[in-house]
Design an enzyme around this catalytic site. Structure first.
Site, PDB file in Angstrom:
ATOM      1  N   ARG A  84       0.997  -1.212  -0.174  1.00  0.00           N
ATOM      2  CA  ARG A  84       0.111   0.038  -0.217  1.00  0.00           C
ATOM      3  C   ARG A  84       0.947   1.623   0.114  1.00  0.00           C
ATOM      4  O   ARG A  84       1.961   0.789   0.231  1.00  0.00           O
ATOM      5  CB  ARG A  84      -0.271   0.054   1.517  1.00  0.00           C
ATOM      6  CG  ARG A  84      -0.116  -0.263   2.607  1.00  0.00           C
ATOM      7  CD  ARG A  84      -0.207   0.919   3.410  1.00  0.00           C
ATOM      8  NE  ARG A  84       0.802   1.586   4.744  1.00  0.00           N
ATOM      9  CZ  ARG A  84       1.724   1.123   4.547  1.00  0.00           C
ATOM     10  NH1 ARG A  84       2.699   1.845   3.618  1.00  0.00           N
ATOM     11  NH2 ARG A  84       2.381   1.808   5.392  1.00  0.00           N
ATOM     12  N   ASP A 130      -1.788   5.605  13.226  1.00  0.00           N
ATOM     13  CA  ASP A 130      -2.951   4.238  13.151  1.00  0.00           C
ATOM     14  C   ASP A 130      -2.333   3.836  15.028  1.00  0.00           C
ATOM     15  O   ASP A 130      -3.260   3.336  15.354  1.00  0.00           O
ATOM     16  CB  ASP A 130      -2.327   3.860  12.253  1.00  0.00           C
ATOM     17  CG  ASP A 130      -1.224   2.741  11.912  1.00  0.00           C
ATOM     18  OD1 ASP A 130      -0.618   3.603  12.458  1.00  0.00           O
ATOM     19  OD2 ASP A 130      -1.109   2.090  11.447  1.00  0.00           O
ATOM     20  N   SER A 144       5.355  -1.085   3.017  1.00  0.00           N
ATOM     21  CA  SER A 144       3.757  -2.371   2.904  1.00  0.00           C
ATOM     22  C   SER A 144       4.740  -4.406   2.847  1.00  0.00           C
ATOM     23  O   SER A 144       3.923  -4.528   2.949  1.00  0.00           O
ATOM     24  CB  SER A 144       2.522  -2.214   3.616  1.00  0.00           C
ATOM     25  OG  SER A 144       2.531  -1.774   4.075  1.00  0.00           O
ATOM     26  N   ASP A 146      -1.640  -0.985   7.535  1.00  0.00           N
ATOM     27  CA  ASP A 146      -1.404  -1.967   6.675  1.00  0.00           C
ATOM     28  C   ASP A 146      -1.712  -3.614   6.313  1.00  0.00           C
ATOM     29  O   ASP A 146      -2.523  -4.153   4.900  1.00  0.00           O
ATOM     30  CB  ASP A 146       0.586  -2.168   6.690  1.00  0.00           C
ATOM     31  CG  ASP A 146       1.186  -1.549   7.019  1.00  0.00           C
ATOM     32  OD1 ASP A 146       0.847  -0.122   6.977  1.00  0.00           O
ATOM     33  OD2 ASP A 146       2.379  -1.852   7.537  1.00  0.00           O
TER      34      ASP A 146
END
Ligand code: ADP
Ligand code: NG1
Length: 460
Positions: free
Chosen positions: A19, A28, A121, A166
């Site tokens: 990603r 996150d 990722s 991810d």
């Protein structure tokens, strides 16, 4: 290659994408929403289930050696992030979810084209792919959200304390749309990107392996500590840096009194602090300015504020690879997190409202994000800063590091009509080697579109 490795043919294939995070860096794991999209590059695994307990892994890339073990005795060595350990993370996550001690074996050939340790990722794509391989071999079903949550948790067996962006986008991505990923509960909402612009990824060609270094976990720990300190300051606990007379206590005295009974020692994420206080991100920025000081904290001061011993700090709060850290920049990290979380929401709003100068506005947010990553979060590096400057100079409306940083890739928003000249100029300015030759453009500098999520391909 599968046939030459295992003397048989695969029964099915699984792919999971990498990603690019458009905006929302290092938030996150603080509980805040992020805005990534899947890229076309992925990890692809060819699989043949076997009747024994033998798990045999091979890789199309000779840099990653063959590996075999018993599928019912999975050991993951946190001290060495060898490639097969990422596979084992995915496998173990599924095994534990179903409470299975006896897993049957399989032969797997892994292939991947996501540049490793570059913020796109590759590690999570491998973990997610292995998780979906294991689920398919077991003949079980799980929702994409369940899979994402299991793999986010199980990738931590490698030693990094990531937040789940991810793995979520790897499973929940859909072609043609970026996603706003929200946590607790995990959900993904479509974000329509502007049609007049293209997102371009450029690799600084500096690799940074998260699990082999402590940079990433130090930031996670700093955020964890920043979530605890303000609330033990200002009379709730004696011995804090400003003797309990900080503005936070005056401004939010009533709120603090209300929440005094809550167990602040259990609070781990900055988002929980905001939720408990019930105030806006802008107000959280003011609280941070009042409650934390810009000078770095040392472990002794942190222990004084939290009322715990150094031993308790090390064993109960810090991760194994951050126990010897001597400096924690709590003020700067919290300011980055709250401002970045606000930028994500602004980005989504602009995409929804689609004003005429949308590309310019989105670009400005991306530029601010890079500045905050560089100055407050200190997760950039000279090469990334140089690349971002070059991208802006040759037509990007905004450019920023993407992923964990300290190396890896940038993402830029480029008006569609400027794309050809942008690619040519950036290529020349950053990738031209001293001997006059050019690095391969295809892997280093490319425009990207939102791709689809993880999939199983069964033989007809
Ligand atoms: P990223 O930001 O790409 O997730 P990490 O440093 O966290 O970077 O993880 C990179 C590691 O993931 C590599 O060192 C390797 O162990 C593993 N990996 C990535 N791609 C592959 C692949 N195609 N095959 C095997 N292992 C891979
Ligand atoms: P990278 O290194 O780009 O794969 C890491 C974390 C994410 C997130 C970003 C920073 C893992 C698996 N990934 O991504 O959760 O925190 O850094 O925004 O730990």
């Amino acid at each position: 290659m599968f046939n030459s490795k295992f003397g048989s043919i695969p029964k099915f294939y699984v792919r999971a994408p990498g990603r690019v995070n458009i905006i929302g860096e290092h938030i996150d794991y603080c509980g805040y929403s992020v805005l990534p999209m899947a890229v076309e590059q992925d990890v692809l695994i060819a699989v043949e289930p076997v009747k024994t307990y033998a798990l045999q892994l091979a890789n199309t890339n000779p840099l990653y050696p063959d590996f075999s073990t018993s599928a019912n005795n999975i050991q993951i060595d946190k001290t060495k992030p060898l490639w097969h350990n990422y596979f084992l993370c995915g496998l173990k996550g599924i095994q534990e979810h179903f409470g299975l001690s006896n897993l049957t074996g399989m032969n797997c050939l892994v292939d991947g084209n996501i540049p490793p340790s570059s913020g796109l990722s590759s590690s999570s794509a491998l973990v997610c792919c292995a998780g979906l391989v294991t689920l398919t071999v077991l003949g079980r079903n799980l929702s994409k959200v369940e899979l994402a949550e299991i793999c986010a948790k199980s990738e931590r067996y490698i030693g990094t304390e990531g937040g789940g962006m991810d793995q979520s986008i790897s499973f929940l991505a859909e072609e043609g749309t970026a996603k706003l990923i929200e946590f607790s509960p995990l959900r993904a909402t479509d974000v329509k990107l502007p049609s007049g612009a293209v997102f371009v990824i450029a690799n600084s060609c500096v690799e940074m392996n998260k699990a082999a270094t402590s940079h990433f976990n130090i930031r996670v720990m700093e955020c964890r500590l920043a979530a605890k300190i303000p609330f033990l300051c200002g009379g709730l606990q004696t011995g804090c840096w400003n003797s309990g007379v900080c503005h936070l206590c005056i401004l939010f005295g009533e709120l603090l009194a209300k929440y005094k009974s809550l167990q602040w020692d259990k609070v781990l994420r900055l988002e929980e602090v905001q939720a408990k206080l019930g105030i806006s991100l802008e107000e959280m920025l003011l609280v941070t300015e009042d409650a934390l000081h810009p000078e770095p904290y040392n472990p002794e001061e942190i222990c004084r504020c939290l009322g715990i011993s150094l031993e308790e700090l090390r064993t109960q709060i810090l991760s194994p690879n951050t126990q010897d850290v001597l400096i924690f920049k709590l003020y700067q990290r919290a300011k980055h997190v709250y401002s970045e979380a606000a930028r994500v929401l602004q980005f989504k709003k602009i995409c929804e409202e689609a004003p005429e100068n949308m590309v310019q506005l989105l670009g400005e947010l991306m530029n601010q994000s890079h500045m905050s990553c560089r100055d407050m979060y200190e997760c950039s590096c000279p090469e990334l800063d140089q690349l971002v400057d070059i991208c802006r100079k040759f037509g990007a409306q905004g450019s920023r590091l993407t992923g964990a940083g300290w190396g890896g890739c940038t993402v830029s928003i480029v008006p569609a009509d400027k794309l050809p000249s942008f690619l040519a100029n950036v290529h020349k300015a950053y990738y031209q080697r001293s001997d006059g030759s050019l690095a391969p453009e295809k892997q280093s500098l490319f425009a990207t579109k939102p791709g689809g999520g993880a999939l199983v391909f069964l033989e007809a």
